[in-house]
Scaffold this active site. Sequence first.
Site: not given
Lengths: 452, 452, 452, 452
Positions: D319, D387
Amino acid sequence: MLSEVYEKGAVQALGASRSSFQKAIQSVLSVGRELLAKQRSGGIPANGTATSLSQRCLDLLDHRGEASGLALAEEIAAEYQSLDDDQKRLFMLSLAADFDVNTQQIIDLATRYRDDPSYDNLESVAHAVEAPRKKLFRRINMAPDGTRRLVELRGDLLQLLPEHPELKGVEADLKHLFAYWFNKGFLELRQIDWNSPAAVLERLIAYEAVHAISGWEDLRGRLRKDRRCFAFFHPAMGDDPIVFVEVALTNHTPEAIGPLISLEREPLEPAEATTVVFYSISNCHPGLNGISFGNFLIKNVVKLLSDEFSSLHTFLTLSPIPGFTKWLKETDLTELIDDEAMAGKVLEPLGQVVETDVRDALMQLCAYYLLHVKSHGLARDPVARFHLSNGASMHKLHWGADLTLSGRSQSAGMMVNYLYEIQKIEVNHEAYFNQQKINASKEIARLTEQRK
Amino acid sequence: MLSEVYEKGAVQALGASRSSFQKAIQSVLSVGRELLAKQRSGGIPANGTATSLSQRCLDLLDHRGEASGLALAEEIAAEYQSLDDDQKRLFMLSLAADFDVNTQQIIDLATRYRDDPSYDNLESVAHAVEAPRKKLFRRINMAPDGTRRLVELRGDLLQLLPEHPELKGVEADLKHLFAYWFNKGFLELRQIDWNSPAAVLERLIAYEAVHAISGWEDLRGRLRKDRRCFAFFHPAMGDDPIVFVEVALTNHTPEAIGPLISLEREPLEPAEATTVVFYSISNCHPGLNGISFGNFLIKNVVKLLSDEFSSLHTFLTLSPIPGFTKWLKETDLTELIDDEAMAGKVLEPLGQVVETDVRDALMQLCAYYLLHVKSHGLARDPVARFHLSNGASMHKLHWGADLTLSGRSQSAGMMVNYLYEIQKIEVNHEAYFNQQKINASKEIARLTEQRK
Amino acid sequence: MLSEVYEKGAVQALGASRSSFQKAIQSVLSVGRELLAKQRSGGIPANGTATSLSQRCLDLLDHRGEASGLALAEEIAAEYQSLDDDQKRLFMLSLAADFDVNTQQIIDLATRYRDDPSYDNLESVAHAVEAPRKKLFRRINMAPDGTRRLVELRGDLLQLLPEHPELKGVEADLKHLFAYWFNKGFLELRQIDWNSPAAVLERLIAYEAVHAISGWEDLRGRLRKDRRCFAFFHPAMGDDPIVFVEVALTNHTPEAIGPLISLEREPLEPAEATTVVFYSISNCHPGLNGISFGNFLIKNVVKLLSDEFSSLHTFLTLSPIPGFTKWLKETDLTELIDDEAMAGKVLEPLGQVVETDVRDALMQLCAYYLLHVKSHGLARDPVARFHLSNGASMHKLHWGADLTLSGRSQSAGMMVNYLYEIQKIEVNHEAYFNQQKINASKEIARLTEQRK
Amino acid sequence: MLSEVYEKGAVQALGASRSSFQKAIQSVLSVGRELLAKQRSGGIPANGTATSLSQRCLDLLDHRGEASGLALAEEIAAEYQSLDDDQKRLFMLSLAADFDVNTQQIIDLATRYRDDPSYDNLESVAHAVEAPRKKLFRRINMAPDGTRRLVELRGDLLQLLPEHPELKGVEADLKHLFAYWFNKGFLELRQIDWNSPAAVLERLIAYEAVHAISGWEDLRGRLRKDRRCFAFFHPAMGDDPIVFVEVALTNHTPEAIGPLISLEREPLEPAEATTVVFYSISNCHPGLNGISFGNFLIKNVVKLLSDEFSSLHTFLTLSPIPGFTKWLKETDLTELIDDEAMAGKVLEPLGQVVETDVRDALMQLCAYYLLHVKSHGLARDPVARFHLSNGASMHKLHWGADLTLSGRSQSAGMMVNYLYEIQKIEVNHEAYFNQQKINASKEIARLTEQRK
């Protein structure tokens, strides 16, 4: 589990159903591979040569076990693909020589039949005249992608045939088998559009043989609301089409290919269309040459579209004349053209500007070529022969209709409409085959008269 | 428009895709019907007799137009169905006599081939040994439901064959064509359950040949969570299955059929099952006799189920012994049984109570019958022959396993398990065909030893 | 793996797609179950009483984890199903009492809003007037089959409501949620026929509320080529229909129900039909009472069928008059009938033979009942109210049209056609609601005039 | 008719089923358009301004007829699309002002409820606090593409909100409705691959928000055998996905994005993969902001993939850290970095060569940013927040992992893995929300300690 989700969620019903069999054969195959490995004392045989492949084929002919036989067939199909051109040629020659009929046996059995024409003796002859390679091909056909490999094999064969006439029998055996396997009753007609799987669409791009599709944008343009695309698919070939036709819905008889496939055109409302133009028909597999589906496809599409839109009344093509300039160059034009200067001019490469009388001469010669130049009693031009055999008539010839490089070099830039009148196609077809009669419009007939 | 909604909403993906072709052929067909009517001066020919049907068949052989030919083929398929048994027989005899090979032509062409064994001459012989009716059948096959009609035709033929050996050639020609058309590569494996279309399910009820399904409730019981049903389908036969197998998931080797198909049983969690029982295999079309798919179906299902549930380790059948009592009655038992009284007793109809020594004698005789009574080197019992040919071994014999009327009268109430061990089936198969060796468990072997 | 084969092969596209989500939620759920078990010190809580269920519901309201929350919701849905009627009632009362709004909080927040009508204060009031059970229901709705369980819950509630008016709020909250979840935009229209899954068809047999389907044979008769069946389905209810309509295609206005549903009738070619008869409309779930789809279904079917068959021009029902005899018995007939003897006769049970004047009187009374007997300004007869609200008009009254027990006892054996003229339905609908005007044919109007 | 062929042959089961409803609504709609035209004396009202659109909306609020109401809703949806930005803004302001609650009415009803807290009075308040525009939106939602238009409307609204806080209520009402309509229970999970419809695939190209897809070739690379793509779809949005995730199957923890999306990489056999990398998650519709599905999608995919391939044991992301450099620039680094020179260096644009100590400083600062910089108690970085809220933990920070322009300018070229351990996600999630605890690997923790 994963693939399940996909299959259920987003999937093409059909791809899905087909793959159910693939899975099935895969099941038996995975067993077969193990069994085959066991049966072989001393490991996998050598690989990658015509000899090793022929040996595997001989093994397959006598093989007993179903599952291991399938595994062997799979190996053969894969090995053929891995051969280089030279080994492929050697392998084909082996198919011709080592898997052929036994002449003496045929003669003996035929003699026995002559002496006693019983059913059993007939069957013996029938069995003997069938080359063992046909049994071999049937067994290869069972493997996953076996049919596809055999279609490729025949494609390769057809290229070698001119130099290797001894391969004729192999080619004919495959063709005979294909006639059964590619029975029209097994074909599936699908309309292809922007909702079709990308895996199918990319094949259209690859296969388009008449007016190349330059990429996804171009393809999308050919699938707009006033365009249609239909293809035949076959269960053994999966999502790989057999033949497809591209169709434009218009409100006039098209006179040139450019505007039909231009991305800039303004799409027509389908309900306002009067005319269906078959502007491209592509056979996808050279190995299926001579197993014709284009005719059947066109007839289906004529009926389907006329049922869908009642406003449609004219069905025609816009077709190239691919054999014209070739014929022109080979021909003694003095018989056809009085004016010697002109006989020279028509052979010159087509420039940007063409004199009116050269244009007239070329059009007249082209009409003459289409109508009167024959080969075995049928039109020599392959595209003309296809449509006339289907029962279409010759409708209109257009000057400057295809100004691409290939259009100019093969067809002198001209294109022709073949007209499909559903009520007349069988009569036309009969007349064409029985009396070599070509049905043409007055306009085209007049062009040839002017010349003669 | 209406049917569209249905097709999109509720439909079987597959039925749907198949019918796309039906529509296609319907399109061409509707044109063909009109064209055919036009071609006929003076109306439709007489109908409903073997003579009129043979005449139509002769017409079709020479027919040129594709669409009208399709219409003619359709008429033929329909007319055959409308004939009574007597006319059907006459028509078949006409197929045998009027559409047969030309013996003299074969002899002449064979002579030419003997003198010059060229490829062209070979092809002429190959063409001549093929009876014209094969071409006829291929054309009929194109019509909607043509394949289905030809399968029926062969079903009818097989019944007449014993009395009319002259029909052998017709039957063999159809079988030969079917071998191509029903290529395993075209089969589709589908699981059938309570979500399957009623139109498919009602066929299971109709076709179940081994343990009759009494109605929808009974069927539902056979489709519960611890039951499975798989079938092969073929594109030309639509939703009409070719062969299907009924499977029970259990945690023990079943000893009787009753509990397996009882509606009262408590369903097992599939994940707890250890054993797959193939308790019924039904071929759906007598006309496909000799074109075997059951073996391939079982192997597929073995692999599919073992992949789905890792707990499954035993795959076996629970099968009748349909030829046992017939053989018993035909056999001189004195050679097999010392005790004369017993030789009489085992032939008596099976009562409610059976003496222990009669039971033992019957079981020993049955084991002997299964293992040692052969026909052409293979097991005489048809069910035994099927499973042993597939490579299964004989596992266990059960007394009192099928107490239905047919179970008692054919198999003396006994049933047998045939065991499918995927790793051994090809070895067993080879041994069975090459050395006539039947692989049987010690338990069964011991039974035969006791007797002898 | 196994279920894959089925899904791919034979499956209903839709069932398939839906189950893809079921699988998805199952994935998260299986994790959630483990997590939930961990979170609980000391094992699973007690089960099977209204108290334990209420406790679980309180837990769910505050629960944080998504996966374990899903598992908890699943437990709640399952536990509700397992309760007996008494515990269900207690649980509903708990929903009313323990999961209700906080009155004082509402009053306080409303006061604050009065003092400062800001958006935030408005939102606080809006939040406070929503009972916590709505949040609870939303969470239960996430569980597999959660929607279905809530629909059952409301079905149960509606039965208890007359005795327990305090449940009104619970019922209204569910109805409010259903109005969102069962948005027409989520409905799917499917045609149902003999190719539909057995699992769907058996539900038709179970749900048919108007003219009972006696079994599979009867159902099959109702799905013949001149019959249609359409249903709405909803994603959260799987293959369980919401409402369905049975349709007959005929070439006349039907006058009695018997011939329409008889298995002996000769099916009509759909293309020859002129008339569409909606002879049965069934709402499948009492818990969806008041969330109406029948109207929308009929309008869709009218349009779909008229698009499919251009020959169809008349769309009407053949409907019972379920409230007629009940009204008759409750009414002082002396105001309506001069002849006192007749006033008695019309109340007698309907015999085999009915005198002409009794028949006339009953028909006139029935026309009067349909046209003039109102409740809250709308037709009192529930079926009349439904069709008139939809914008249909009253077309024709038939004597002796339904001679079944219920037909005789409720409707005095009469049936009525309501006519759907698509161009007039909105005008009729407006007139019905705004001016209480019932659009009726002259024939029916005349009947009422005769009486008065 | 034509489209039927396509639908049956090649089509996505699902697209097909969905469109069955589109057709249905189209049927009623086409009637509605005629009826609406009739109802209007004097032609169609003016069009294309906020005023005319507001007027139509007022009409719709009071409209009675179902079919004509649908037609009106369709007009509204279409007219909104045709407005320019300025008119759209005016229309939204009208929604805020003219379709808002009636404050005085709420106050009056609340007072009545205070005096008598009956259920009816509560319901009156509940009704009054709901702005009329919610009813309006519900009606627009019924039109074809109504949902889609409302999603666009909210997307537009969210952009205007900072300047026009008075639109807050409109936005909140839409969000409230979307929470119902986009219930997770209605989502469909589909795997997307090269067999998906081109119409779906081109949307992926358009929507990919993290690592742009440059065209069809690039897309194809992302759909190879070691890549997966999953999306949620919603019935009201057709083939337009809601959210999708791109997944790589690898055998190591990825340290940079380049190799993952390179077309040159050698695809891995999926069965050999050990690691699932979620390398891109894209929300497709800004108008659905705040209605989160990404979390649910990831959890589903984790479970699905681990069920499919038993070899997979690690699930993590790769990410970006999109807020890092922005934060760096806004922050007084002197508190974090002792060395003043370094505090300047880390702010310089990232060159080709970076000094080791600058790299170390940036990595330490980034770890600090991720772990300790909060906003409302949660991680300030939006991707980290997503997340961590899902219950993932922070696993590893990679230097030089994204050297694209945006990677360098936003994340200083770094990327981070978030680890999804299915057994821990709920505990992590709880700890994150209840104790603001971020679960991070020792490696990352150590980085922050070095700094501090």
